[in-house]
Every structure is written in C-alpha cells, then in structure tokens.
Scaffold this motif. Structure first.
Motif, short mmCIF file in Angstrom:
data_model
loop_
_atom_site.label_atom_id
_atom_site.label_comp_id
_atom_site.label_asym_id
_atom_site.label_seq_id
_atom_site.Cartn_x
_atom_site.Cartn_y
_atom_site.Cartn_z
N CYS A 41 -35.39 -53.55 -29.88
CA CYS A 41 -35.82 -52.45 -29.04
C CYS A 41 -35.45 -52.81 -27.60
O CYS A 41 -35.71 -53.93 -27.15
N SER A 43 -35.75 -51.12 -23.67
CA SER A 43 -36.28 -50.03 -22.84
C SER A 43 -36.56 -50.55 -21.44
O SER A 43 -37.20 -51.59 -21.27
N GLN A 49 -37.41 -58.07 -29.71
CA GLN A 49 -36.64 -58.25 -30.94
C GLN A 49 -37.44 -59.02 -31.97
O GLN A 49 -38.17 -59.95 -31.63
N GLN A 94 -32.14 -50.67 -34.72
CA GLN A 94 -32.42 -50.41 -33.31
C GLN A 94 -33.48 -49.32 -33.20
O GLN A 94 -33.38 -48.28 -33.85
N VAL A 95 -34.47 -49.56 -32.36
CA VAL A 95 -35.50 -48.57 -32.12
C VAL A 95 -34.95 -47.52 -31.16
O VAL A 95 -34.42 -47.87 -30.10
N ASN A 96 -35.08 -46.26 -31.52
CA ASN A 96 -34.71 -45.17 -30.64
C ASN A 96 -36.01 -44.60 -30.07
O ASN A 96 -36.72 -43.85 -30.75
N LEU A 97 -36.33 -44.96 -28.83
CA LEU A 97 -37.60 -44.54 -28.24
C LEU A 97 -37.66 -43.04 -28.02
O LEU A 97 -38.75 -42.47 -27.91
N PHE A 128 -44.28 -52.18 -34.00
CA PHE A 128 -42.98 -52.20 -34.69
C PHE A 128 -43.11 -51.65 -36.11
O PHE A 128 -42.26 -50.91 -36.58
N MET A 131 -43.33 -47.99 -35.86
CA MET A 131 -42.04 -47.43 -35.48
C MET A 131 -41.15 -47.26 -36.71
O MET A 131 -40.48 -46.24 -36.86
N ILE A 137 -36.10 -45.69 -36.23
CA ILE A 137 -35.13 -46.78 -36.32
C ILE A 137 -33.76 -46.22 -36.67
O ILE A 137 -33.61 -45.40 -37.57
#
Length: 140
Positions: A41, A43, A49, A94-97, A128, A131, A137
C-alpha cells in the motif's frame, strides 16, 4: 518455517505513478523465485507492506528494504510465525485506496487517513485483512 512481516516506511523522494509501477513490476518478477508473497500500500509518500514466505527470505528482503536509500523512517509493525499465507495468490498485490470506503480507514485510525506511524501493528493487520475482503486489492 513461514513468517509474515509488516513494515512501514516513508519514500525518501516523491514517487510518480511510474516509479510505483516499476517497484511493483520488480517485486512481481523477483518474489516467486524467493517464495515471497504479499501486499503493498502506498499513500501520501508512505509505504505499508506485508511480506510472507520463508523466514530467511523474508528477513533478507526486509534487510534490503531497511538499507535501501529510497526508504526512510522504516519501522517494523508486526512479525509473526504463521502456519499458512494470507496472500498466497499474490506475488505482490497493491491496495487501491480509491476503491476503499473511507469509513474503513476511520475504523482503525485516528483520522480517515492512512498513517501506520499512528496505528498499532495489530490495527494495521486488521485493516489489511478488511482491505482484502472489500475488493480494494489490484493484482496484475
């Protein structure tokens, strides 16, 4: 023996989308050979991570990250022995906020902003997990 390690760091210099894409591409190319899976992630200049894999491989990767000049203020949020991976299918997700409900961040933090430096490792791990369940993700 499998372990899960979670850390946070600040980018030493501003990162463009292309820089982040290059980091993810490199991880996705190299992680399978080392048996490492995980989630990243990024931001507001902060990385969070999760790395999973064999103890030696994960420890060696974390050591490289700590020594990498692109990272500063590296902190270990959590480290544990595990019996199974939580991110087995992802060489690096990968986290997409933008896909994340802001209330989810507020549930685990003082503000609606991702700040792992103001959160416990336990809260960050729970965030996480949620999420992943929320579909935030991206895996390429």
């Amino acid at each position: 023996m499998l372990v899960r390690l979670m850390y946070a760091s600040r980018a030493a210099t501003p990162l463009a989308d292309a820089d982040l894409a290059a980091i993810l591409k490199s991880s996705r190319e190299h992680n399978p050979a080392e048996g490492i899976t995980g989630l990243l992630c990024f931001s507001d200049g902060v990385f969070v991570q999760v790395l999973e894999g064999g103890r030696n491989a994960v420890n060696a990767r974390y050591k490289r990250i700590v020594e990498d000049r692109r990272h500063q203020d590296v902190i270990l949020l959590a480290y544990e022995e595990i019996t199974e991976r939580g991110f087995a299918g992802w060489t690096m997700g990968q986290v997409n906020l933008q896909r994340l409900n802001p209330a989810l961040l507020l549930k685990y933090s003082e503000t609606g902003r991702l700040d792992p430096y103001a959160m416990s490792g336990e809260a960050m791990a729970a965030l996480f997990k949620e999420m992943c369940a929320s579909g935030a993700i991206e895996v390429h």
